[in-house]
Design a protein around this motif. Structure first.
Motif, PDB file in Angstrom:
ATOM      1  N   LYS A   1      -3.561   7.354  -2.903  1.00 18.94           N
ATOM      2  CA  LYS A   1      -2.825   6.262  -2.244  1.00 18.94           C
ATOM      3  C   LYS A   1      -3.155   4.960  -2.968  1.00 18.94           C
ATOM      4  N   ARG A   2      -2.104   4.252  -3.383  1.00 20.39           N
ATOM      5  CA  ARG A   2      -2.319   3.046  -4.186  1.00 20.39           C
ATOM      6  C   ARG A   2      -1.740   1.802  -3.511  1.00 20.39           C
ATOM      7  N   GLY A   3      -1.765   1.764  -2.186  1.00 22.60           N
ATOM      8  CA  GLY A   3      -1.320   0.585  -1.455  1.00 22.60           C
ATOM      9  C   GLY A   3       0.091   0.171  -1.837  1.00 22.60           C
TER      10      GLY A   3
ATOM     11  N   GLY B   1       2.257   2.054  -4.424  1.00 24.87           N
ATOM     12  CA  GLY B   1       2.799   3.400  -4.234  1.00 24.87           C
ATOM     13  C   GLY B   1       1.727   4.472  -4.207  1.00 24.87           C
TER      14      GLY B   1
ATOM     15  N   VAL C   1       7.900   1.717  -1.327  1.00 20.67           N
ATOM     16  CA  VAL C   1       9.200   1.249  -0.842  1.00 20.67           C
ATOM     17  C   VAL C   1       9.039  -0.240  -0.511  1.00 20.67           C
TER      18      VAL C   1
ATOM     19  N   GLY D   1      -3.232   1.230   8.753  1.00 25.28           N
ATOM     20  CA  GLY D   1      -2.438   2.314   9.341  1.00 25.28           C
ATOM     21  C   GLY D   1      -1.469   2.922   8.347  1.00 25.28           C
ATOM     22  N   ALA D   2      -1.282   2.251   7.189  1.00 24.56           N
ATOM     23  CA  ALA D   2      -0.347   2.790   6.193  1.00 24.56           C
ATOM     24  C   ALA D   2      -0.820   4.154   5.707  1.00 24.56           C
ATOM     25  N   GLY D   3      -2.126   4.257   5.507  1.00 25.95           N
ATOM     26  CA  GLY D   3      -2.665   5.504   4.977  1.00 25.95           C
ATOM     27  C   GLY D   3      -2.402   6.686   5.902  1.00 25.95           C
TER      28      GLY D   3
HETATM   29  P1  ATP Z   1      -5.348   2.222   5.545  1.00 24.52           P
HETATM   30  O1  ATP Z   1      -5.399   0.717   5.483  1.00 24.52           O
HETATM   31  O2  ATP Z   1      -4.452   2.724   6.601  1.00 24.52           O
HETATM   32  O3  ATP Z   1      -6.700   2.875   5.491  1.00 24.52           O
HETATM   33  P2  ATP Z   1      -5.030   3.418   2.945  1.00 24.52           P
HETATM   34  O4  ATP Z   1      -5.896   2.547   2.092  1.00 24.52           O
HETATM   35  O5  ATP Z   1      -5.488   4.766   3.314  1.00 24.52           O
HETATM   36  O6  ATP Z   1      -4.565   2.604   4.217  1.00 24.52           O
HETATM   37  P3  ATP Z   1      -2.760   2.572   1.404  1.00 24.52           P
HETATM   38  O7  ATP Z   1      -2.900   2.947  -0.033  1.00 24.52           O
HETATM   39  O8  ATP Z   1      -2.992   1.165   1.797  1.00 24.52           O
HETATM   40  O9  ATP Z   1      -3.609   3.602   2.266  1.00 24.52           O
HETATM   41  O10 ATP Z   1      -1.284   2.934   1.896  1.00 24.52           O
HETATM   42  C1  ATP Z   1      -0.801   4.262   1.895  1.00 24.52           C
HETATM   43  C2  ATP Z   1       0.587   4.274   1.330  1.00 24.52           C
HETATM   44  O11 ATP Z   1       1.457   3.467   2.142  1.00 24.52           O
HETATM   45  C3  ATP Z   1       0.700   3.722  -0.088  1.00 24.52           C
HETATM   46  O12 ATP Z   1       0.390   4.745  -1.030  1.00 24.52           O
HETATM   47  C4  ATP Z   1       2.158   3.286  -0.109  1.00 24.52           C
HETATM   48  O13 ATP Z   1       3.015   4.376  -0.380  1.00 24.52           O
HETATM   49  C5  ATP Z   1       2.386   2.806   1.330  1.00 24.52           C
HETATM   50  N1  ATP Z   1       2.141   1.353   1.397  1.00 24.52           N
HETATM   51  C6  ATP Z   1       0.961   0.718   1.570  1.00 24.52           C
HETATM   52  N2  ATP Z   1       1.106  -0.628   1.528  1.00 24.52           N
HETATM   53  C7  ATP Z   1       2.425  -0.854   1.323  1.00 24.52           C
HETATM   54  C8  ATP Z   1       3.236  -2.033   1.180  1.00 24.52           C
HETATM   55  N3  ATP Z   1       2.704  -3.262   1.238  1.00 24.52           N
HETATM   56  N4  ATP Z   1       4.555  -1.871   0.997  1.00 24.52           N
HETATM   57  C9  ATP Z   1       5.113  -0.643   0.941  1.00 24.52           C
HETATM   58  N5  ATP Z   1       4.405   0.505   1.056  1.00 24.52           N
HETATM   59  C10 ATP Z   1       3.082   0.417   1.244  1.00 24.52           C
END
Ligand code: ATP
Length: 322
Positions: A230-232, A235, A252, A261-263
Motif C-alpha cells: 500500500k503506497r498511500g 496507489g 484514484v 482507514g484507507a488501508g
Molecule cells: P491506514 O492509515 O488506514 O493505516 P495504510 O497506511 O494501511 O492506511 P494507505 O497506503 O494509506 O494504507 O492506503 C491504502 C490504499 O488506499 C492506497 O494504496 C491507495 O490505493 C488508497 N489511498 C490512500 N490514500 C489515498 C488518497 N489520498 N487518494 C486516493 N487513494 C488513496
C-alpha cells in the motif's frame, strides 16, 4: 456462500469533530473501530458474508461494538462478552487539520484477553470461510491473543482456507523486534500479505523493497504469499505469488479528508475481489477504489461503499443524485 472471517479487537472510539487540543473540544463523537472489523464491514457492504471473532467488555462500549457490527450485518456469533475486563477505547484528537493524535486505552482490555479457546468455540466459522483475515495488531495485544491468532491460522490451513495478513504495525504495542517475533510463525501460512512500504521493510528487516520482497515472497519466492504494498496517495502494487512482475496501480484521485482507514478499506476491496474469484489486476483495481472511498470521509470505516456505489467517485463535483 463462503465469506470472510476475521478476529481481533474492536474498540469504542471517541473523536473530536473539530481541530484543536482535545481538552477544548466542546463534545466528542462516539463510534467504534478496529482494523479487522473495519475490513469485515467493507467486505459485507460489498456483498459477501463476513464474521468477526473477538471479546468486548460487559459495558455500554461493548454493547455498542456488537450493535454496530450487527447493524452492518457482520456475523458476531463468535464474539464473547467478558465480564472481567472493559472494552478498549481509542481517543482521536484532530490536533491540526492535517495531524491526528491517537491515544489507546486498551491495556488489560477485554479484546486483549482473546485466547485460543475462544477460537475453538468458533471453529465452524473459520473452517467454513472463503478467507481468514488477520492483522499484526492482535498478536501484539497479549500472548493469549497471539495464541488465538495462531490457532485460527492452524484451523484455516487445515481446512484449506486462504489466510491474509495486514501488518498494521502499531508502535504503541511493540517495536520491530516484537512484531517480527510474533508474526514469524504465521508467515509461512499466508496466501496474501498486505503492508505499507515501511511496514514491509520493518517486517523483513530489510533496507530496500527488493530485499524485503525477496524475503517475504514475491518474484521467485516460491510458495510465498502474494505481497500487496500500500503506497498511500501513490496507489498500490502487487508482487504475485507466481513470480510474475510487480503490478502497479495509481490511486484514484479524490478529495482526501482523512487518510485513516484507507488501508482497511483497501484490504476489504482486495479480499472481496478474491472472494469474487477475480484475477489479481481486478483485485488491485477494486482495492484502490475502496481505499479511495475511505479517505473521502472523516470516520475510519463509515465511508466504505456498497457495490452499487462504486461508480460514485467518477461523478463530477457538485453532482446531485435523485
Ligand atoms: P491506514 O492509515 O488506514 O493505516 P495504510 O497506511 O494501511 O492506511 P494507505 O497506503 O494509506 O494504507 O492506503 C491504502 C490504499 O488506499 C492506497 O494504496 C491507495 O490505493 C488508497 N489511498 C490512500 N490514500 C489515498 C488518497 N489520498 N487518494 C486516493 N487513494 C488513496
Amino acid at each position: 456462500m463462503p465469506g470472510l472471517v476475521t478476529l481481533g479487537e474492536t474498540m469504542a472510539v471517541l473523536g473530536s469533530p473539530r481541530p484543536g487540543p482535545l481538552r477544548h473540544a466542546p463534545h466528542l463523537e462516539l463510534s467504534i473501530g478496529g482494523a479487522e472489523s473495519n475490513v469485515a464491514i467493507g467486505v459485507r457492504r460489498l456483498g459477501h458474508p463476513a464474521a468477526w471473532i473477538g471479546r468486548v467488555g460487559a459495558d455500554e462500549f461493548g454493547a455498542l461494538v456488537l450493535e454496530r457490527l450487527r447493524a452492518e450485518q457482520v456475523e458476531v456469533s463468535g464474539a464473547l462478552v467478558d465480564p472481567d475486563a472493559p472494552t478498549g477505547l481509542l481517543v482521536k484528537e484532530q490536533r491540526t487539520p492535517d495531524v491526528t493524535r491517537v491515544q489507546y486505552y486498551r491495556t488489560g482490555s477485554a479484546g486483549s484477553r482473546l485466547c485460543p479457546a475462544d477460537v475453538d468455540a468458533a471453529v465452524g466459522v473459520i473452517t467454513g470461510a472463503g478467507v481468514l483475515h488477520i492483522t499484526g495488531i492482535t498478536p501484539l495485544l497479549s500472548p493469549s491473543a497471539a495464541g488465538a491468532v495462531a490457532r485460527a491460522v492452524e484451523l484455516a490451513v487445515a481446512a484449506e482456507v486462504p489466510v491474509s495478513l495486514d501488518v498494521n504495525h502499531r508502535a504503541a504495542l511493540g517495536g520491530a523486534e516484537l512484531l517480527r517475533e510474533r508474526l514469524a510463525p504465521l508467515l509461512p501460512h499466508l496466501s496474501h500479505l498486505f503492508g505499507g512500504e515501511e511496514e514491509l521493510l520493518l517486517l523483513a528487516d530489510a533496507t530496500d523493497e527488493p530485499s524485503a520482497v525477496a524475503r517475504l515472497g514475491g518474484p521467485g519466492g516460491s510458495g510465498g504469499p502474494e505481497l500487496v504494498v500500500k503506497r498511500g496517495a501513490r496507489g498500490a502494487s502487487v508482487y504475485p505469488a507466481d513470480g510474475n512482475p510487480e503490478l502497479h496501480r495509481a490511486a484514484v484521485p479524490v478529495r482526501a479528508l482523512d487518510p485513516v482507514g484507507a488501508g482497511d478499506a483497501f484490504v476489504a476491496g482486495y479480499l472481496t475481489a478474491l472472494l469474487d474469484g477475480a484475477p489479481v489486476a481486478e483485485r488491485l483495481r477494486l482495492a484502490c477504489l475502496t481505499g479511495a472511498f475511505a479517505v473521502t470521509v472523516p470516520n475510519d470505516w463509515s465511508g466504505q461503499p456498497t457495490r452499487d456505489e462504486l461508480g460514485l467517485l467518477d461523478a463530477e463535483a457538485g453532482t446531485t443524485l435523485r
